[in-house]
Design an enzyme around this catalytic site. Structure first.
Site: not given
Ligand code: OMP
Length: 272
Positions: A96
């Site tokens: 990001k």
């Molecule tokens: P879990 O919720 O454990 O499946 O993780 C989600 C992953 O996606 C994490 O690494 C977050 O930082 C990332 N993420 C989001 O959860 N929401 C977003 O809107 C964007 C991201 C991302 O850019 O990957």
């Protein structure tokens, strides 16, 4: 990697699963903590177990940076392992980033040249000159935050008067080399997915937020899939922490396989 190759992989393996590599020392199986590099040992086992059911991996930089130089070494070993042993998997540095052009260029070189990731997540807030340095890299992809999965997305991105996420999409698709742009849309934001697909029918979307954050894979596929699939759906905690014991990799494999089965069904149902 080209998007055409990624699409081929998706069709051949009947999966568009991205496994999030977000290793947290407090959640790692205890027996790994005696390893010289517990994070890499964990990632390697997760990758080997889930590779048949996934097409992409997404390490989130926060989980490596928090460990200082050791974390950076684990990240380097992880991306080298992926590039050497699983070159057909798409890799995403979830960092990001985004800054004035001169600085963004350094971020782009870090993730695309030094580490050799296929893509990096970028925040659009600073505008065109902060994103274009990422877009200049041939064969690499920039994944712009459009509409994120978290509650705070409503503070700015979903503001009723001025829908910032729409503006981000409408403006960015006119930037130089915009064909290298993909967009992040949270799985928890399916109410807005139809609108997003109207704005960018062809683009690939990285969709985090199924699993631990409760987004619906079925809704994402029904509304978001295009004729070239156009989706990478990420789950991190929901896969990698299925078990905290010595069977963690087997349990991660079972979960990835389960999701792949659902994805195969939705590909049949919604991809036309
Ligand atoms: P879990 O919720 O454990 O499946 O993780 C989600 C992953 O996606 C994490 O690494 C977050 O930082 C990332 N993420 C989001 O959860 N929401 C977003 O809107 C964007 C991201 C991302 O850019 O990957």
């Amino acid at each position: 990697m080209t998007l055409a190759f990624l699409t081929e992989q998706i069709l051949a393996k009947k999966t568009f699963l991205c496994v999030g590599l977000d290793p947290d020392l407090d959640k790692l199986p205890k027996h790994l903590l005696t390893e010289s590099d517990p994070v890499f040992a964990f990632n390697k086992a997760i990758i080997d177990a889930t590779a048949p059911y996934s097409v992409a991996y997404k390490p989130n930089l926060a989980f490596y940076e928090v460990l200082g130089t050791k974390g950076w070494t684990s990240l380097e070993k992880t991306i080298d392992y992926l590039n050497t042993h699983y070159p057909n998997h798409f890799t995403i540095a979830d960092a990001k980033r985004g800054d004035i052009g001169n600085t963004s260029r350094m971020y782009a070189k870090t993730f695309f040249e030094l580490l050799n990731f296929d893509s990096v997540t970028v925040a659009p807030y600073m505008g065109k000159d902060s994103v274009e340095p990422f877009l200049e890299f041939e064969g690499k992809h920039t994944i712009l935050l459009a509409l994120t999965s978290n509650e705070g997305a409503s503070d700015f991105q979903l503001n009723k008067k001025d829908r910032l996420f729409e503006k981000v999409i409408e403006t960015s698709r006119k930037w130089k080399n915009a064909e290298n742009l993909m967009y992040v849309v949270g799985a928890t934001q399916t109410n807005h997915l139809k609108k997003i697909r109207e704005l960018i029918p062809e683009s690939f979307l990285l969709i985090p937020g199924v699993g631990a954050q409760g987004g619906s894979l079925e809704e994402v596929c029904r509304i978001g899939m295009n004729k070239n699939i156009g989706l990478l759906v990420n789950s991190s905690r929901g896969i990698i922490y299925q078990s905290g014991g010595s069977d963690f990799a087997d349990k991660a494999m079972e979960e990835a396989q389960k999701i792949q089965g659902e994805m195969a069904k939705y590909l049949e149902e919604y991809c036309h």
